[in-house]
Structure formats: structure tokens, C-alpha cells
Design a protein around this motif. Structure first.
Motif, PDB file in Angstrom:
ATOM      1  N   VAL A 250      31.077 -16.633  -4.171  1.00  0.00           N
ATOM      2  CA  VAL A 250      30.170 -15.550  -4.572  1.00  0.00           C
ATOM      3  C   VAL A 250      29.484 -16.051  -5.831  1.00  0.00           C
ATOM      4  N   VAL A 251      28.196 -16.318  -5.723  1.00  0.00           N
ATOM      5  CA  VAL A 251      27.592 -17.237  -6.676  1.00  0.00           C
ATOM      6  C   VAL A 251      26.242 -16.752  -7.186  1.00  0.00           C
ATOM      7  N   ASP A 252      25.806 -17.367  -8.264  1.00  0.00           N
ATOM      8  CA  ASP A 252      24.571 -17.042  -8.968  1.00  0.00           C
ATOM      9  C   ASP A 252      23.346 -17.010  -8.048  1.00  0.00           C
ATOM     10  N   GLY A 253      22.833 -15.806  -7.821  1.00  0.00           N
ATOM     11  CA  GLY A 253      21.598 -15.643  -7.058  1.00  0.00           C
ATOM     12  C   GLY A 253      20.570 -14.911  -7.907  1.00  0.00           C
ATOM     13  N   THR A 254      20.660 -15.107  -9.224  1.00  0.00           N
ATOM     14  CA  THR A 254      19.772 -14.381 -10.136  1.00  0.00           C
ATOM     15  C   THR A 254      18.315 -14.556  -9.720  1.00  0.00           C
ATOM     16  N   PHE A 255      17.949 -15.811  -9.544  1.00  0.00           N
ATOM     17  CA  PHE A 255      16.554 -16.124  -9.194  1.00  0.00           C
ATOM     18  C   PHE A 255      16.509 -16.948  -7.909  1.00  0.00           C
ATOM     19  N   LEU A 256      15.482 -16.695  -7.111  1.00  0.00           N
ATOM     20  CA  LEU A 256      15.269 -17.540  -5.929  1.00  0.00           C
ATOM     21  C   LEU A 256      14.566 -18.828  -6.329  1.00  0.00           C
ATOM     22  N   TYR A 257      13.582 -18.689  -7.221  1.00  0.00           N
ATOM     23  CA  TYR A 257      12.783 -19.852  -7.636  1.00  0.00           C
ATOM     24  C   TYR A 257      12.959 -20.119  -9.123  1.00  0.00           C
ATOM     25  N   ASP A 258      12.802 -21.382  -9.514  1.00  0.00           N
ATOM     26  CA  ASP A 258      12.948 -21.729 -10.929  1.00  0.00           C
ATOM     27  C   ASP A 258      11.866 -21.054 -11.773  1.00  0.00           C
ATOM     28  N   ASP A 259      10.642 -20.931 -11.220  1.00  0.00           N
ATOM     29  CA  ASP A 259       9.528 -20.344 -11.998  1.00  0.00           C
ATOM     30  C   ASP A 259       9.290 -18.872 -11.623  1.00  0.00           C
ATOM     31  N   GLU A 260      10.367 -18.213 -11.178  1.00  0.00           N
ATOM     32  CA  GLU A 260      10.214 -16.839 -10.673  1.00  0.00           C
ATOM     33  C   GLU A 260       9.720 -15.840 -11.727  1.00  0.00           C
ATOM     34  N   MET A 261      10.207 -15.962 -12.967  1.00  0.00           N
ATOM     35  CA  MET A 261       9.771 -15.035 -14.020  1.00  0.00           C
ATOM     36  C   MET A 261       8.265 -15.184 -14.254  1.00  0.00           C
ATOM     37  N   ALA A 262       7.793 -16.429 -14.284  1.00  0.00           N
ATOM     38  CA  ALA A 262       6.362 -16.666 -14.491  1.00  0.00           C
ATOM     39  C   ALA A 262       5.567 -16.128 -13.303  1.00  0.00           C
ATOM     40  N   ARG A 263       6.086 -16.330 -12.088  1.00  0.00           N
ATOM     41  CA  ARG A 263       5.399 -15.797 -10.903  1.00  0.00           C
ATOM     42  C   ARG A 263       5.300 -14.278 -10.961  1.00  0.00           C
ATOM     43  N   ALA A 264       6.370 -13.625 -11.428  1.00  0.00           N
ATOM     44  CA  ALA A 264       6.421 -12.161 -11.407  1.00  0.00           C
ATOM     45  C   ALA A 264       5.665 -11.540 -12.577  1.00  0.00           C
ATOM     46  N   THR A 265       5.721 -12.183 -13.727  1.00  0.00           N
ATOM     47  CA  THR A 265       5.200 -11.521 -14.928  1.00  0.00           C
ATOM     48  C   THR A 265       4.095 -12.318 -15.612  1.00  0.00           C
ATOM     49  N   GLY A 266       3.804 -13.519 -15.096  1.00  0.00           N
ATOM     50  CA  GLY A 266       2.762 -14.340 -15.711  1.00  0.00           C
ATOM     51  C   GLY A 266       3.253 -15.130 -16.908  1.00  0.00           C
TER      52      GLY A 266
ATOM     53  N   GLY B  75       7.243 -16.352 -19.174  1.00  0.00           N
ATOM     54  CA  GLY B  75       8.703 -16.305 -19.152  1.00  0.00           C
ATOM     55  C   GLY B  75       9.311 -17.662 -18.924  1.00  0.00           C
ATOM     56  N   ARG B  76      10.581 -17.773 -19.333  1.00  0.00           N
ATOM     57  CA  ARG B  76      11.287 -19.043 -19.221  1.00  0.00           C
ATOM     58  C   ARG B  76      11.674 -19.297 -17.774  1.00  0.00           C
ATOM     59  N   THR B  77      12.016 -20.561 -17.495  1.00  0.00           N
ATOM     60  CA  THR B  77      12.464 -20.870 -16.137  1.00  0.00           C
ATOM     61  C   THR B  77      13.895 -20.377 -15.955  1.00  0.00           C
ATOM     62  N   ALA B  78      14.278 -20.255 -14.694  1.00  0.00           N
ATOM     63  CA  ALA B  78      15.646 -19.839 -14.374  1.00  0.00           C
ATOM     64  C   ALA B  78      16.646 -20.792 -15.019  1.00  0.00           C
ATOM     65  N   THR B  79      16.380 -22.074 -14.888  1.00  0.00           N
ATOM     66  CA  THR B  79      17.287 -23.083 -15.430  1.00  0.00           C
ATOM     67  C   THR B  79      17.428 -22.924 -16.939  1.00  0.00           C
ATOM     68  N   GLU B  80      16.312 -22.662 -17.624  1.00  0.00           N
ATOM     69  CA  GLU B  80      16.376 -22.456 -19.079  1.00  0.00           C
ATOM     70  C   GLU B  80      17.219 -21.224 -19.426  1.00  0.00           C
ATOM     71  N   MET B  81      17.300 -20.290 -18.505  1.00  0.00           N
ATOM     72  CA  MET B  81      18.091 -19.081 -18.769  1.00  0.00           C
ATOM     73  C   MET B  81      19.547 -19.231 -18.314  1.00  0.00           C
TER      74      MET B  81
ATOM     75  N   TYR C 106      34.135 -17.397  -7.782  1.00  0.00           N
ATOM     76  CA  TYR C 106      33.173 -16.402  -8.265  1.00  0.00           C
ATOM     77  C   TYR C 106      32.441 -16.990  -9.466  1.00  0.00           C
ATOM     78  N   ALA C 107      31.130 -17.147  -9.328  1.00  0.00           N
ATOM     79  CA  ALA C 107      30.335 -17.814 -10.371  1.00  0.00           C
ATOM     80  C   ALA C 107      28.977 -17.141 -10.498  1.00  0.00           C
ATOM     81  N   PRO C 108      28.939 -15.953 -11.123  1.00  0.00           N
ATOM     82  CA  PRO C 108      27.657 -15.232 -11.204  1.00  0.00           C
ATOM     83  C   PRO C 108      26.657 -15.868 -12.161  1.00  0.00           C
ATOM     84  N   CYS C 109      27.142 -16.708 -13.074  1.00  0.00           N
ATOM     85  CA  CYS C 109      26.254 -17.424 -13.993  1.00  0.00           C
ATOM     86  C   CYS C 109      26.575 -18.896 -13.850  1.00  0.00           C
ATOM     87  N   LEU C 110      25.686 -19.620 -13.210  1.00  0.00           N
ATOM     88  CA  LEU C 110      25.960 -21.026 -12.888  1.00  0.00           C
ATOM     89  C   LEU C 110      24.718 -21.847 -13.226  1.00  0.00           C
ATOM     90  N   PRO C 111      24.767 -22.590 -14.343  1.00  0.00           N
ATOM     91  CA  PRO C 111      23.587 -23.365 -14.745  1.00  0.00           C
ATOM     92  C   PRO C 111      23.354 -24.612 -13.905  1.00  0.00           C
TER      93      PRO C 111
END
Ligand code: MLT
Ligand code: MN
Ligand code: ZN
Length: 292
Positions: A211-227, A229-235, A189-194
Motif C-alpha cells: 500500500v504505497v505512495d500514490g500522492t501524484f500520478l505525474y511528477d509535474d502534476e502540481m504545475a499541470r493543475a495550478t500552473g 508548484g514543486r515537482t512530486a519528487t521535490e515534495m 505500507y509506504a504512503p510517503c516514498l521518495p
């Protein structure tokens, strides 16, 4: 081992209460609710342990027949909580356990220190219930009631925002490798996996389910969604697009959890789910159960 996924969303849940983005609106309209990341496990279906304590814990417990109290008037099958991080979405639910006679909390020194200091759960909760504060050393297996053996696997050092003043060294983020001594079934179980690799890779050897980290599908997902934001990896969250191939090669059943509300995989009809299916991976769902 019985596993019940109590919640499968990242902090804030899906939909997020104050978010009117297209994805949250769609989830709201469809009633496609995901509560925040939390899992229950048991080796004997009598003693249950929670993996993390989500802010939605009270409702999650009430919706899980396995976790119903009894037969004694105040008897609960919940024996303890194992924390992967000290983040609020993994720890706020500890306060919802204050009615219990005792609460046993397992975590690394960094995590338990944060809950004794900058987020003083220990002191607050200790005024309501008897606390068993149980430090966990990474790489050192320990046993739980009901025939489970657990090892904490170091995966990261990202501190919660509220703990920015705490030492930056330490096992702030761990995964858990849980094995059932009777069936040989292993859950990771790894919900936060850098990142993949290192001790995490070793922990997946022989696992039946990850059962693993699926927070984001894409690394630039926050930027895609909100214009912005940091990358998934940075988070501190390796995106699904970067983990899918390697994780499915382990031979374990792969279930993505801790989905952020920006993640297109939240929607049951998302075309992006076809790529996962092609690799044999799945999106975890609230209430889903596994037998390992
Ligand atoms: C995380 O998963 O990275 C944290 O829970 C972020 C947060 O909600 O503060
Ligand atoms: Mn989180
Ligand atoms: Zn939203």
C-alpha cells in the motif's frame, strides 16, 4: 492479517475544503470523498493498530465496525498508533484519541522528538491520557499483540514544515513491513516514498500487498493543475508514473494511497486508471479491506 484502509487521501483530503479546482468540484458533486491517509491492521481481529493518525480519525473509527468499542464500557480494540512521519496529516488524529485510557505511539526518534518539541503533542495529550511513547529503530523487528511482527524501513529524511528548525538528519520518513506470524502474510505500507530501491526494495521481497505512495500520478502534476508548484519528487513523493512498473514486478498486490486532490486517479472513471489496470495495480479506496 486483516487490513482496513481507513483513509486514502493526502493532506487536505478530497475534496479539499477550500479548493474549488475542477477535480475538487467534481469530487464534491459526485460525493466521491476521500479521507486522509490512515490504515488499521490486526493479526487476530481483537487487537488493532493504526498506521498513522489522520485528522479524520474520529469519523474513520466510527465508520469501521471492526474498531467499535466493547465489550467493556470504555474498552477499545485500538492498541496503538505506528507513525510513518510526523507530518500533520499523519499526527493530528493523535489528539482525537485523548479519551482513551492509554495511547501507545510508535515512531522513530526524529518523529517522536518532533511531537515532543515543535508540535508538542506529547505534552498536550499526556494531560488527558496515559501515553506510552515507544521509539522504533529502523531495521529492528518488534512484535505487536495479535501475532504481528513489524519492521520500520527508512525511506526519507524530509522534515515537516513546522520542524524546519529540527536536525535534518534522522529517520523522518519510514515505511512499515508488517508480517503475520500465523499466515505468513506480509503488508508493506509506504504512503510517503521518495524513491524505490535500497531498504525499501528489500522490504517488498515476499510481500503480498504493498500500500504505497500514490500522492501524484505525474511528477509535474502540481504545475499541470495550478500552473506552478514543486515537482512530486521535490515534495518527497515518487509519482505513480515512475513507480508503477517496478512495484508491480515485485509480485505483490499494489494499491496506491495518499492521493492528492490533483491526482486524476481520484476519479473512479478516470481513463488514467486503465494504465494501472494494465499493470495489475489498483487505486486504494476508503473502507477497503484486505486479508493477508
Ligand atoms: C506530505 O505528505 O508530503 C505532507 O503531508 C505534506 C503536507 O501536507 O504538509
Ligand atoms: Mn502527507
Ligand atoms: Zn482541488
Amino acid at each position: 492479517m486483516r487490513v482496513r484502509l481507513l483513509g486514502t487521501a493526502a493532506g487536505g483530503g478530497v475534496p479539499q475544503w477550500n479548493c474549488a479546482c475542477a477535480a475538487c468540484d467534481r469530487a464534491r458533486e459526485a460525493g466521491a470523498v476521500r479521507t486522509q491517509d490512515c490504515v488499521a491492521i490486526s493479526g487476530d481481529r481483537r487487537s488493532w493498530y493504526l498506521l498513522n493518525a489522520s485528522p479524520d480519525l474520529r469519523a474513520q473509527l466510527a465508520a469501521a465496525p471492526e474498531l467499535a468499542p466493547g465489550p467493556g464500557p470504555r474498552q477499545t480494540p485500538v492498541r496503538g498508533v505506528l507513525l510513518c512521519t510526523a507530518e500533520l496529516d499523519h499526527t493530528l488524529g493523535l489528539l482525537a484519541l485523548r479519551e482513551a485510557e492509554t495511547v501507545t505511539v510508535y515512531g522513530t526518534a526524529a518523529v517522536l522528538d518532533a511531537l515532543s518539541g515543535p508540535f508538542p503533542v506529547r505534552g498536550v495529550l499526556g494531560a488527558y491520557t496515559s501515553l506510552a511513547w515507544t521509539p522504533v529503530a529502523v531495521g529492528e523487528p518488534f512484535e505487536l499483540a495479535g501475532g504481528l511482527t513489524v519492521t520500520a524501513v527508512p525511506v526519507g529524511a524530509k522534515r515537516p514544515r513546522y520542524a524546519a528548525g529540527a536536525p535534518s538528519t534522522g529517520d523522518w520518513v519510514v515505511a512499515y513491513r508488517i508480517s503475520d506470524r500465523r499466515t505468513g502474510g506480509v503488508l508493506v505500507y509506504a504512503p510517503c516514498l521518495p524513491a524505490l530501491g535500497g531498504p525499501f526494495h528489500a522490504a517488498t521481497a515476499g510481500a503480498r500487498a504493498v500500500v504505497v505512495d500514490g500522492t501524484f500520478l505525474y511528477d509535474d502534476e502540481m504545475a499541470r493543475a495550478t500552473g506552478a508548484g514543486r515537482t512530486a519528487t521535490e515534495m518527497g513523493h515518487l509519482p505513480v508514473s515512475a513507480s508503477l512498473r517496478d512495484l508491480t514486478r515485485t509480485g505483490a498486490r499494489v494499491l496506491y494511497t495518499h492521493l492528492n486532490n490533483t491526482n486524476p486517479l481520484c476519479a473512479a472513471t478516470a481513463p488514467e486508471r486503465e494504465t494501472l489496470a494494465a499493470y495489475g495495480a489498483e487505486v486504494a479506496e476508503d473502507g477497503q479491506t484486505l486479508t493477508l
